[in-house]
Design an enzyme around this catalytic site. Sequence first.
Site, short mmCIF file in Angstrom:
data_model
loop_
_atom_site.label_atom_id
_atom_site.label_comp_id
_atom_site.label_asym_id
_atom_site.label_seq_id
_atom_site.Cartn_x
_atom_site.Cartn_y
_atom_site.Cartn_z
N HIS A 265 50.50 54.35 88.60
CA HIS A 265 51.84 53.94 88.10
C HIS A 265 51.57 52.55 88.02
O HIS A 265 50.52 52.22 87.93
CB HIS A 265 53.07 53.94 88.56
N HIS A 306 48.13 58.31 79.62
CA HIS A 306 49.51 57.78 79.97
C HIS A 306 51.08 58.87 79.84
O HIS A 306 50.55 59.74 78.59
CB HIS A 306 49.86 57.04 78.66
N ASP A 364 46.58 48.68 82.04
CA ASP A 364 46.53 47.85 83.09
C ASP A 364 45.30 48.37 82.28
O ASP A 364 44.02 47.36 83.73
CB ASP A 364 46.53 49.34 83.96
C1 SDX Z 1 51.67 52.66 83.93
O1 SDX Z 1 55.15 55.47 82.31
C2 SDX Z 1 55.23 54.49 82.24
O2 SDX Z 1 55.88 54.15 80.95
C3 SDX Z 1 54.13 53.69 83.08
C4 SDX Z 1 53.74 52.15 82.66
C5 SDX Z 1 55.04 51.13 82.41
O3 SDX Z 1 54.88 50.74 81.85
O4 SDX Z 1 55.49 51.69 83.31
O5 SDX Z 1 52.91 52.41 81.07
C6 SDX Z 1 52.40 51.62 83.16
O6 SDX Z 1 51.78 53.25 84.93
C7 SDX Z 1 50.18 52.98 82.91
C8 SDX Z 1 49.37 54.05 83.58
C9 SDX Z 1 48.66 53.40 84.75
N1 SDX Z 1 47.92 55.07 85.49
C10 SDX Z 1 46.96 55.05 85.00
O7 SDX Z 1 45.70 54.51 84.46
C11 SDX Z 1 46.21 56.04 86.19
C12 SDX Z 1 45.37 56.61 85.62
N2 SDX Z 1 45.83 57.48 84.53
C13 SDX Z 1 46.30 58.70 85.48
O8 SDX Z 1 46.78 59.39 86.27
C14 SDX Z 1 47.13 60.10 84.28
O9 SDX Z 1 47.35 59.31 82.62
C15 SDX Z 1 48.79 59.52 83.98
C16 SDX Z 1 49.56 59.48 85.55
C17 SDX Z 1 49.01 58.06 83.83
C18 SDX Z 1 49.87 60.15 83.24
O10 SDX Z 1 49.40 61.74 83.67
P1 SDX Z 1 50.24 62.94 83.15
O11 SDX Z 1 50.52 61.76 81.92
O12 SDX Z 1 50.88 63.79 84.37
O13 SDX Z 1 48.69 63.54 83.41
P2 SDX Z 1 48.06 64.70 83.41
O14 SDX Z 1 48.24 63.51 85.27
O15 SDX Z 1 48.78 65.98 82.88
O16 SDX Z 1 47.14 64.43 82.75
C19 SDX Z 1 46.58 65.31 81.43
C20 SDX Z 1 45.04 65.73 81.58
C21 SDX Z 1 44.85 66.18 82.87
O17 SDX Z 1 43.29 67.12 81.98
P3 SDX Z 1 43.82 68.30 81.77
O18 SDX Z 1 44.73 69.23 83.64
O19 SDX Z 1 44.53 68.46 81.15
O20 SDX Z 1 42.44 69.28 81.90
O21 SDX Z 1 44.25 64.57 81.17
C22 SDX Z 1 43.91 64.91 82.78
C23 SDX Z 1 44.25 64.96 83.33
O22 SDX Z 1 43.37 65.15 84.15
N3 SDX Z 1 43.56 63.09 82.49
C24 SDX Z 1 42.90 61.93 82.82
C25 SDX Z 1 43.19 60.98 82.92
N4 SDX Z 1 44.35 60.56 82.87
C26 SDX Z 1 45.51 62.20 82.20
N5 SDX Z 1 41.38 62.44 82.94
C27 SDX Z 1 40.65 61.29 83.74
N6 SDX Z 1 40.87 59.98 84.05
C28 SDX Z 1 42.03 60.05 83.66
N7 SDX Z 1 42.39 58.66 83.59
#
Ligand code: SDX
Length: 429
Positions: A265, A306, A364
């Site tokens: 997050h 996201h 971010d």
């Molecule tokens: C913020 O919610 C909000 O609005 C948050 C925010 C705000 O203003 O409040 O926007 C701020 O928190 C932005 C996000 C910051 N976090 C990151 O940058 C961390 C990296 N991102 C991931 O951890 C992830 O993308 C999330 C947590 C942001 C979202 O996760 P989800 O929606 O639960 O998606 P998921 O983990 O289920 O991913 C779906 C797929 C998976 O692969 P499969 O199982 O389908 O094969 O996408 C992959 C994940 O492994 N994936 C990634 C990835 N993000 C998702 N793979 C590699 N790198 C990534 N960053």
Amino acid sequence: MADKKAQLIIEGAAPVELPILTGTVGPDVIDVRGLTVTGRFTFDPGFMSTASCESKITYIDGDNGILLHRGYPIEQLAEKSDYLETCYLLLNGELPTADQKAQFVSTVKNHTMVHEQLKTFFNGFRRDAHPMAVMCGVVGALSAFYHDSLDIKNPQHREISAIRLVAKMPTLAAMVYKYSMGQPMMYPRNDLSYAENFLHMMFNTPCEIKPISPVLAKAMDRIFILHADHEQNASTSTVRLAGSSGANPFACIAAGIAALWGPAHGGANEAVLSMLDEIGDVSNIDKYIAKAKDKNDPFKLMGFGHRVYKNRDPRATVMKQTCDEVLKELGITNDPQLELAMRLEEIALTDPYFIERSLYPNVDFYSGIILKAIGIPTSMFTVIFALARTVGWISHWKEMLSSPYKIGRPRQLYTGYESRDIPKLEDRK
Ligand code: SDX
């Protein structure tokens, strides 16, 4: 709002009609409150398809990369508004008139100081404590200083608490930084704008008061705007849940700060810079893209992906523009981390893995590069996010408390043991 209905057919039971509610824009919702008659719950870990509340504050269209605050696009607010005006909008529902704005700015300015005794509170922390650990502590401690405004059922108390939090977060954030540096804490100044004042408290000392660069102040203000609110994200949902128990606003915001800290997050902005440092050079990008795709490797591309945006995060676009402006104004050409970040974005966005999963840079990804150029240490990045997001958190807290609400209390799917008797100690294997 409920003119359509969904019908739930459960084998061996009478069909259940559930109202479908329609908002002004965005997906309809199926009102499952009537599901209790079936003796069943919905099951939705991570709330992937659950609307937790009704709100009028922020709307996100993840497919089209749209973000509206009270109907105004984030791009227009970033370009034409300023952070305190955006605070007024989020808190009150409309942009202020000139008089309302002047009054609001003056009120905020007259609440920027914190109780002098709060300074001693810092002494309980190690100097090398993570700034977010200190923020959780000192913001929660505000509850101990404002007994005059903790009646959450009193609209005036809710209003003054919101003002105090928006006004004091920059002061507390700067105090956290100064404490970590072993430098004297700086008092706020009422002759400076909100962002100028923050940079003054961060980087000036009693020995030398330097004027604040208007370029950096504008960039800081823009970063505050871009982080102000974002619908029902993890930390905002935490604030709403804490508030639903009747906890005081300072405790609720401290809970939001704790939730924001996680690297998935708000902690991602700090993690992006650490990731870029770890990648080190463009020649290593392919190795790290492979790691990000490897299910057996916990590495994720920080700043990418996201839960809601399945298109570009509109804030990332504005952040990148701001990044270019700030580095140009500061005469920073070919910043190695920016070059690396841009190459990483370029390569990732041509890779089928990222395209298929709609993984784009989020808010971010570029923010850390600007914050670093402004002179803010990486460990303070999430504190900046918490500072800016406080107005969003407290706006949702106010919105929830302004109409009938219930304490948040989800249920579960229980898969543990059924009832069983305790065996004697000597009989246990
Ligand atoms: C913020 O919610 C909000 O609005 C948050 C925010 C705000 O203003 O409040 O926007 C701020 O928190 C932005 C996000 C910051 N976090 C990151 O940058 C961390 C990296 N991102 C991931 O951890 C992830 O993308 C999330 C947590 C942001 C979202 O996760 P989800 O929606 O639960 O998606 P998921 O983990 O289920 O991913 C779906 C797929 C998976 O692969 P499969 O199982 O389908 O094969 O996408 C992959 C994940 O492994 N994936 C990634 C990835 N993000 C998702 N793979 C590699 N790198 C990534 N960053």
